[in-house]
Design a protein around this motif. Sequence first.
Motif, PDB file in Angstrom:
ATOM      1  N   ALA A 120      -2.892   4.246  -6.833  1.00 18.65           N
ATOM      2  CA  ALA A 120      -1.466   4.033  -6.566  1.00 18.65           C
ATOM      3  C   ALA A 120      -0.868   5.199  -5.789  1.00 18.65           C
ATOM      4  CB  ALA A 120      -0.725   3.833  -7.884  1.00 18.65           C
ATOM      5  N   ILE A 121      -1.218   6.429  -6.175  1.00 17.01           N
ATOM      6  CA  ILE A 121      -0.709   7.615  -5.475  1.00 17.01           C
ATOM      7  C   ILE A 121      -1.154   7.597  -4.026  1.00 17.01           C
ATOM      8  CG2 ILE A 121      -0.981  10.127  -5.309  1.00 17.01           C
ATOM      9  CD1 ILE A 121      -1.056  10.087  -8.446  1.00 17.01           C
ATOM     10  N   ASN A 122      -2.409   7.245  -3.798  1.00 19.97           N
ATOM     11  CA  ASN A 122      -2.888   7.248  -2.417  1.00 19.97           C
ATOM     12  C   ASN A 122      -2.219   6.163  -1.582  1.00 19.97           C
ATOM     13  OD1 ASN A 122      -4.900   8.825  -0.819  1.00 19.97           O
ATOM     14  ND2 ASN A 122      -5.524   6.748  -0.287  1.00 19.97           N
ATOM     15  N   LEU A 123      -1.930   5.042  -2.206  1.00 17.56           N
ATOM     16  CA  LEU A 123      -1.169   4.000  -1.526  1.00 17.56           C
ATOM     17  C   LEU A 123       0.220   4.516  -1.146  1.00 17.56           C
ATOM     18  CD1 LEU A 123      -0.605   1.149  -0.557  1.00 17.56           C
ATOM     19  CD2 LEU A 123      -0.262   0.468  -2.948  1.00 17.56           C
ATOM     20  N   CYS A 124       0.866   5.233  -2.060  1.00 11.11           N
ATOM     21  CA  CYS A 124       2.176   5.813  -1.768  1.00 11.11           C
ATOM     22  C   CYS A 124       2.070   6.856  -0.658  1.00 11.11           C
ATOM     23  CB  CYS A 124       2.763   6.450  -3.028  1.00 11.11           C
ATOM     24  SG  CYS A 124       3.187   5.275  -4.337  1.00 11.11           S
ATOM     25  N   ASN A 125       1.072   7.717  -0.729  1.00  8.26           N
ATOM     26  CA  ASN A 125       0.892   8.729   0.318  1.00  8.26           C
ATOM     27  C   ASN A 125       0.688   8.085   1.676  1.00  8.26           C
ATOM     28  OD1 ASN A 125       1.116  10.870  -1.477  1.00  8.26           O
ATOM     29  ND2 ASN A 125      -1.092  11.156  -1.703  1.00  8.26           N
ATOM     30  N   THR A 126      -0.089   7.000   1.710  1.00  9.64           N
ATOM     31  CA  THR A 126      -0.339   6.313   2.975  1.00  9.64           C
ATOM     32  C   THR A 126       0.943   5.684   3.510  1.00  9.64           C
ATOM     33  OG1 THR A 126      -2.588   5.838   2.214  1.00  9.64           O
ATOM     34  CG2 THR A 126      -1.798   4.614   4.126  1.00  9.64           C
ATOM     35  N   GLY A 127       1.689   5.016   2.615  1.00  8.69           N
ATOM     36  CA  GLY A 127       2.941   4.403   3.051  1.00  8.69           C
ATOM     37  C   GLY A 127       3.931   5.424   3.565  1.00  8.69           C
ATOM     38  N   LEU A 128       4.055   6.556   2.868  1.00  9.48           N
ATOM     39  CA  LEU A 128       5.003   7.578   3.305  1.00  9.48           C
ATOM     40  C   LEU A 128       4.587   8.196   4.641  1.00  9.48           C
ATOM     41  CD1 LEU A 128       5.661   9.182  -0.185  1.00  9.48           C
ATOM     42  CD2 LEU A 128       7.293   7.871   1.180  1.00  9.48           C
ATOM     43  N   LYS A 129       3.296   8.236   4.915  1.00  6.53           N
ATOM     44  CA  LYS A 129       2.831   8.756   6.203  1.00  6.53           C
ATOM     45  C   LYS A 129       3.213   7.827   7.344  1.00  6.53           C
ATOM     46  CE  LYS A 129      -1.338  10.041   8.777  1.00  6.53           C
ATOM     47  NZ  LYS A 129      -2.805  10.294   8.697  1.00  6.53           N
ATOM     48  N   TYR A 130       3.140   6.517   7.105  1.00  7.42           N
ATOM     49  CA  TYR A 130       3.329   5.547   8.185  1.00  7.42           C
ATOM     50  C   TYR A 130       4.719   4.914   8.194  1.00  7.42           C
ATOM     51  CZ  TYR A 130      -1.647   5.764   9.211  1.00  7.42           C
ATOM     52  OH  TYR A 130      -2.900   6.196   9.564  1.00  7.42           O
ATOM     53  N   ILE A 131       5.607   5.358   7.334  1.00  3.60           N
ATOM     54  CA  ILE A 131       6.887   4.660   7.202  1.00  3.60           C
ATOM     55  C   ILE A 131       7.695   4.659   8.495  1.00  3.60           C
ATOM     56  CG2 ILE A 131       8.159   6.674   6.307  1.00  3.60           C
ATOM     57  CD1 ILE A 131       9.567   4.663   4.387  1.00  3.60           C
ATOM     58  N   ASP A 132       7.571   5.695   9.278  1.00  4.70           N
ATOM     59  CA  ASP A 132       8.334   5.752  10.532  1.00  4.70           C
ATOM     60  C   ASP A 132       7.805   4.789  11.578  1.00  4.70           C
ATOM     61  OD1 ASP A 132      10.086   7.679   9.567  1.00  4.70           O
ATOM     62  OD2 ASP A 132       8.850   9.350  10.267  1.00  4.70           O
ATOM     63  N   ASN A 133       6.619   4.243  11.352  1.00  7.00           N
ATOM     64  CA  ASN A 133       6.000   3.344  12.323  1.00  7.00           C
ATOM     65  C   ASN A 133       6.029   1.888  11.882  1.00  7.00           C
ATOM     66  OD1 ASN A 133       5.221   5.648  13.858  1.00  7.00           O
ATOM     67  ND2 ASN A 133       3.431   5.904  12.534  1.00  7.00           N
ATOM     68  N   ALA A 134       6.742   1.603  10.784  1.00  2.91           N
ATOM     69  CA  ALA A 134       6.689   0.269  10.206  1.00  2.91           C
ATOM     70  C   ALA A 134       7.748  -0.676  10.771  1.00  2.91           C
ATOM     71  CB  ALA A 134       6.832   0.351   8.691  1.00  2.91           C
ATOM     72  N   GLY A 135       8.644  -0.192  11.602  1.00  3.16           N
ATOM     73  CA  GLY A 135       9.676  -1.046  12.172  1.00  3.16           C
ATOM     74  C   GLY A 135      10.723  -1.478  11.178  1.00  3.16           C
ATOM     75  N   LEU A 136      10.956  -0.688  10.147  1.00  4.23           N
ATOM     76  CA  LEU A 136      11.934  -1.035   9.125  1.00  4.23           C
ATOM     77  C   LEU A 136      13.348  -0.814   9.629  1.00  4.23           C
ATOM     78  CD1 LEU A 136      10.126   0.755   6.166  1.00  4.23           C
ATOM     79  CD2 LEU A 136      10.189  -1.717   6.568  1.00  4.23           C
ATOM     80  N   ASN A 137      14.279  -1.658   9.195  1.00 10.49           N
ATOM     81  CA  ASN A 137      15.656  -1.453   9.630  1.00 10.49           C
ATOM     82  C   ASN A 137      16.264  -0.255   8.907  1.00 10.49           C
ATOM     83  OD1 ASN A 137      17.170  -2.251   7.191  1.00 10.49           O
ATOM     84  ND2 ASN A 137      16.487  -4.339   7.648  1.00 10.49           N
ATOM     85  N   ALA A 138      17.333   0.262   9.451  1.00  6.75           N
ATOM     86  CA  ALA A 138      17.899   1.533   8.999  1.00  6.75           C
ATOM     87  C   ALA A 138      18.370   1.487   7.551  1.00  6.75           C
ATOM     88  CB  ALA A 138      19.053   1.938   9.907  1.00  6.75           C
ATOM     89  N   ALA A 139      18.803   0.314   7.090  1.00  2.56           N
ATOM     90  CA  ALA A 139      19.286   0.207   5.715  1.00  2.56           C
ATOM     91  C   ALA A 139      18.140   0.094   4.711  1.00  2.56           C
ATOM     92  CB  ALA A 139      20.215  -0.997   5.584  1.00  2.56           C
ATOM     93  N   ARG A 140      17.074  -0.584   5.110  1.00  2.00           N
ATOM     94  CA  ARG A 140      15.981  -0.843   4.190  1.00  2.00           C
ATOM     95  C   ARG A 140      15.036   0.349   4.054  1.00  2.00           C
ATOM     96  NH1 ARG A 140      14.863  -3.024  -0.410  1.00  2.00           N
ATOM     97  NH2 ARG A 140      12.889  -4.126  -0.555  1.00  2.00           N
ATOM     98  N   LYS A 141      14.852   1.086   5.087  1.00  2.00           N
ATOM     99  CA  LYS A 141      13.857   2.163   5.099  1.00  2.00           C
ATOM    100  C   LYS A 141      14.068   3.192   3.987  1.00  2.00           C
ATOM    101  CE  LYS A 141      12.151   6.013   7.885  1.00  2.00           C
ATOM    102  NZ  LYS A 141      12.257   6.754   9.160  1.00  2.00           N
TER     103      LYS A 141
END
Length: 547
Positions: A120-141
């Motif tokens: 689970a921690i590694n999944l979180c670390n991976t998501g936090l690394k790529y969050i800027d590249n996920a195309g999330l809208n400004a409110a959801r990110k």
Amino acid sequence: MKINIKKLLPFLLVVSLTESCKKELEEYNPSGATVESLFKTPEGFESAVNATYTYNRNLYGKEEGYAMLEMGTDIWTNAAFNGSTGINGIFPQTPLTTYQGLISDNLWVNTKMWQPCYSAINLCNTGLKYIDNAGLNAARKPVLEAEMRFMRAWYYYHLVETFGDIHFTLEPTEGMVTTANRTSVETIYKQIFEDVESAVANLPVTTNDYGRITKPAAEAFLAKLYLTRGRNQEASDYAKKVITGYNFKLLTNYADLWNINNQKNAEVLWAVNYSTNLANNAGSNLGHSLFLMEYNTLPGMLRDVANGFPNVRYMPTRSLIQMFDDQNDARYNASFKSVWYANEPDASKRPAGMNVGDTAIFVSKNVISAAERTSKKYKVYDINDVYDANGLPKDRFHFLSLKKFDDPTRGSATETQSSRDAFILRLADMYLVAAEAQFKLGKLDSAAYFVNEVRKRAALPGKQAAMQIAPADVNMDFILDERAREFAGEQMRWYDLKRAGKLVERVKKYNPDAAVNIKDFHILRPIPQAQLDAVTNKSEFKQNQGY
């Protein structure tokens, strides 16, 4: 939050490790395709965040989780069918409940605590690394980032409290890793606080997606973190904020908490949600079966849905039973089943004169005289039938059974799975966190106030005055007794005793099965042997002392 496990199956297969991977640290190792599909689109990123919650189902509501978080304490011990050896994963629960033969090869410690938490921690670390590249809208990110940071802290908390100094990283594992570090508890807690405080700043106050973490639930966890680290003023402040700052409230009747049709109630801050579609649960809640005595072999009784599936794993210690004042405290009858009613349709299998619906079994916390027993058609077990005077069980088949987790909605008497949610945080915890913090700050009046709020709700009708305590009554042992009365079975006792510095003391005093085995080093679990074997820097990554 009813996560669709089938939709996540390809992803979960990636994060799951097999026995062939023992030469790598047990962490999620994403392929390029997984990163592309899960972390570089809004839909994939949402799916990955949802997946971080599923790892809680390895512990909460599971036999393994009860063994690690509730057993091996002052309030529970082994019932008849709780295994025998605990060696090499055959019956891993026994050493966790009695500390006899608790070794680094204990299967459950590895597969149900170490592996899922690090995945689970590694999944979180991976998501936090790529969050800027996920195309999330400004409110959801910021909300999704807050959830991932909270979940990373949540799983690190379980690891650091269980194992002490552990491997620590904020970077995703990409490629084979064969070395590990032992980072100090203090350093890890610094990151845990940073993550949870950041989450609190960005999480919403409410959610329509039940099971998802919210701001008040994160604040409740923060209160417990501060209490654990001895920062009592902050613990008290956050606990009081959760109590007064939102629309949560203690239910009027303690028993209503355990009505399976009332699970989403005003007292629950956060829960692991299990679906009524059992196929979606990746293993359902088994708490309903683990604390039940073997009622179904006694005259007049058949196993049925209403009385539950008796796995006969865990039974209360004599000391837990004696902590309850059943004349004043409604939590005794709301927590424990003491009466079973005849359900055997065949009259030849019932005692003479007993009809269906009559009392068939009575288990008492008191002593029942011989004269009273002879006047009854039903089977009687009193406190001295079940336990020796020193608390050692002498009948591990028949005992007061915890009924909080009963599930009368199961499809049949043979169905072992349950859709009952597993409560992780509820409001009563905040009252007792505040009480403990105030006690440690030397403010006994305030501590007594918060305890009395919980006891006021717990009082039987007309018994509120009898349930109130004075400031002079407050001490750490009283608070622990009160937490036992309120939270028995709710998967927090081991951490409660450890936080209070009372684990070894109270196990020796109140749990004869474990008293002879527990040692000071048992405040930590052993690092799994599979992890020790996997690393190449063995001189740096060593076993915890005593194992």
